[in-house]
Design a protein around this motif. Sequence first.
Motif, mmCIF file in Angstrom:
data_model
loop_
_atom_site.group_PDB
_atom_site.id
_atom_site.type_symbol
_atom_site.label_atom_id
_atom_site.label_comp_id
_atom_site.label_asym_id
_atom_site.label_seq_id
_atom_site.Cartn_x
_atom_site.Cartn_y
_atom_site.Cartn_z
ATOM 1 N N GLU A 298 124.833 -9.608 -129.227
ATOM 2 C CA GLU A 298 125.556 -8.456 -129.767
ATOM 3 C C GLU A 298 124.651 -7.226 -129.761
ATOM 4 O OE1 GLU A 298 127.865 -7.009 -133.856
ATOM 5 O OE2 GLU A 298 127.059 -9.044 -133.689
ATOM 6 N N ASN B 203 130.912 -11.236 -125.424
ATOM 7 C CA ASN B 203 132.034 -10.345 -125.747
ATOM 8 C C ASN B 203 131.641 -9.192 -126.680
ATOM 9 O OD1 ASN B 203 131.880 -12.690 -127.632
ATOM 10 N ND2 ASN B 203 133.419 -11.530 -128.764
ATOM 11 N N ARG B 204 130.438 -9.241 -127.251
ATOM 12 C CA ARG B 204 129.998 -8.182 -128.162
ATOM 13 C C ARG B 204 128.813 -7.381 -127.628
ATOM 14 N NH1 ARG B 204 130.627 -10.634 -134.329
ATOM 15 N NH2 ARG B 204 132.847 -11.142 -134.146
ATOM 16 N N GLY C 156 133.319 -14.390 -122.209
ATOM 17 C CA GLY C 156 133.670 -13.159 -122.915
ATOM 18 C C GLY C 156 133.211 -11.891 -122.232
ATOM 19 N N LEU C 157 133.002 -11.949 -120.897
ATOM 20 C CA LEU C 157 132.528 -10.756 -120.191
ATOM 21 C C LEU C 157 133.606 -9.675 -120.167
ATOM 22 C CD1 LEU C 157 130.797 -13.219 -118.991
ATOM 23 C CD2 LEU C 157 130.303 -11.643 -117.122
ATOM 24 N N LYS C 158 133.222 -8.459 -120.549
ATOM 25 C CA LYS C 158 134.134 -7.330 -120.458
ATOM 26 C C LYS C 158 134.202 -6.839 -119.024
ATOM 27 C CE LYS C 158 133.439 -5.827 -125.233
ATOM 28 N NZ LYS C 158 132.988 -4.744 -126.128
ATOM 29 N N PRO C 159 135.243 -6.080 -118.682
ATOM 30 C CA PRO C 159 135.429 -5.657 -117.280
ATOM 31 C C PRO C 159 134.227 -4.942 -116.686
ATOM 32 C CG PRO C 159 137.425 -5.232 -118.527
ATOM 33 C CD PRO C 159 136.402 -5.698 -119.511
ATOM 34 N N ASP C 160 133.559 -4.048 -117.453
ATOM 35 C CA ASP C 160 132.434 -3.316 -116.873
ATOM 36 C C ASP C 160 131.269 -4.226 -116.535
ATOM 37 O OD1 ASP C 160 131.948 -3.872 -119.529
ATOM 38 O OD2 ASP C 160 130.939 -1.965 -119.954
ATOM 39 N N ASP D 97 139.239 -12.692 -128.524
ATOM 40 C CA ASP D 97 137.801 -12.799 -128.370
ATOM 41 C C ASP D 97 137.345 -14.230 -128.123
ATOM 42 O OD1 ASP D 97 137.528 -10.121 -128.682
ATOM 43 O OD2 ASP D 97 136.984 -10.199 -130.809
ATOM 44 N N ARG E 57 127.622 -4.246 -125.014
ATOM 45 C CA ARG E 57 128.281 -3.019 -124.562
ATOM 46 C C ARG E 57 127.377 -2.218 -123.633
ATOM 47 N NH1 ARG E 57 128.834 -3.810 -129.970
ATOM 48 N NH2 ARG E 57 126.935 -2.595 -130.336
ATOM 49 N N ALA F 203 135.796 -14.530 -118.025
ATOM 50 C CA ALA F 203 135.991 -13.140 -118.449
ATOM 51 C C ALA F 203 136.688 -13.084 -119.798
ATOM 52 C CB ALA F 203 136.796 -12.375 -117.407
ATOM 53 N N GLN F 204 136.590 -11.932 -120.457
ATOM 54 C CA GLN F 204 137.223 -11.753 -121.760
ATOM 55 C C GLN F 204 138.730 -11.901 -121.630
ATOM 56 O OE1 GLN F 204 137.017 -7.807 -123.558
ATOM 57 N NE2 GLN F 204 136.389 -8.741 -125.482
#
Length: 585
Positions: A455, A490-491, A521-525, A551, A493, A546-547
């Motif tokens: 995180e 997922n946390r 939990g991978l975010k798109p970016d 969550d 950034r 992926a996310q």
Amino acid sequence: MKNWIDSYARSFRYDLVAALTVAAISLPQGMAYALLAGVDPRFGLYSAIVVTFVASVFGSSSHLINGPTSAISLVVFSALSMFDPDQRVEAAEAMFLLGAMVGSIQIFIAVFRLGDLTRYISESVILGFMGAAAFLLAVGQIGNALGLRDKGTGAQHVLYRLWLTLSSGDPVNPRALIATAATIVLGLLFRRIVRRYRLPQFDMLAVLVLVAAGTWFAGWTIPGFDGKTAVGVAGTVPGSLPAFHVPTVKLSWAWDLASDSVAIAFLGLLEALAIAKAIAYQTRQPLDFNRQCMAEGIANLTGAFFQCLPGSGSLSRSAINFQSGAVTRFSGVLTAALVAVSVIVLAPLAPYVPKPALAALLLLTAVRLIDFKRLSYTFRASRMDASVVIVTGLSGLALGLDLAILIGVTLSLVLFVSRAGKLKVTELFVNSDGTLRQLLPADRPNDGFLVYGLEGELFFGTAPELDRSFSQIESRSHQQGTDHVLLVLNRVRNPDVVSLEHFEHFLKHAHAAGITLWLAGLKPDLLESFQRLNFSALLPDDHVFAQGASDESATLAAVKRIRQELGTEQSSHGRPSAVELMTVR
């Protein structure tokens, strides 16, 4: 239709009352700030007309009043110090060129949308800035309130000038003291009446008119045989309006003024945006910072062609505009129009406005600028924010408001980076019901695999922490003899190139050490960055989750897949696990 007309009429009434009050303050301030800059007083009045009008038309804040300011005037005075005192025409032309350069720089900043960076001026900086500004504003009016002639020069610190004024031996003027006290008492009384009966905030204007009328009837503002008045007055106002004028351009002047134009451009933006943001904290009005930067630039560039002193947001006039009940930006337009009318029509009456009354109104304004409740809350809530308030405030008192903003912003950014540079890595435990929580010392390790949640910000500032965490995860894997490691991302950034490079090194090192990595939990970016860098060569696609819609869905899907890989997932004819009962989205 009737409701719209009633609403517009009510807004116009509030804006008009505020504009009348601000215009009354703008006349003496415009002349005073021009004298502070070392130029003709009319150029300050022209700025109070043109710069105020243009900035109000194009601006974003409903309460910010632009025009000449003390901070900008001091820098202009320094910039024009290359001219001798008898070169008044040349100095004026150079000032117009300086205004055009300042406006052009501010427009450039707005075009490239650099104004959004001002969002990172924290509320703590604003609180410290407003506290110092209110104190300095009050200190600067003590001499006028006591009827003493100000000593010292504009280049000296305001506290030193106050000491010179008070220690000069001049007696306190009792008539000025009476006018000051009457203004303060009436100001407090009228404010209570306005609030109690929910009237338009006419209190400041009414007090100024009453005290001015009272001192005139008493004969205190009428010149005697020696041409002097019993109390100080605002002074004469030149009775002419600004005319179009193309500034003289000399390359030698432009070169000498280059550094000062940059300083004034940034100081003006910081000053204006800090004031607008401080008022917006109380009104909850959303601000468009780039639009306000553009308005500042257009106002100064236009002002350069109308013989104006460069300007910015005025702390005292903006505060009075807000406290007088202004509702929309039209109050600034009305203020400019009223100053223009006053220059022509009311110029003969300006000498009858007593300085002690203006000083008393500014003293009341200074006290009302400080949000004591918010300050108390900040000091109780966070020591870090409290330190920013204190440092910014003390910097304003010791070094000036221009440097205070820069110091406060720098300090808040340093503290932000230090906080953002902390990456939290937590070992997680999968409960029997499929939920995740932090692994406790009494817990048995997960069967055959490790789960870690990351995180924080993935930028260069967290690189050392990221590298240290990867080393600890690898060491823990070897100690337990566990070959499967799941990272829950997922946390995290805003990945940058440094953090992604550290990820790649970890993937290579883990692969060489025989550790099987799984990511969830991978975010798109982050997922797109992995794909562009071809991380699939080090990490199979079926090891990346992926996310999902929630969550936990991607993480639970990864846990289920790892258990299948390890052969620990219960078969369909046995009792189903909680993970099997979850629908992976």
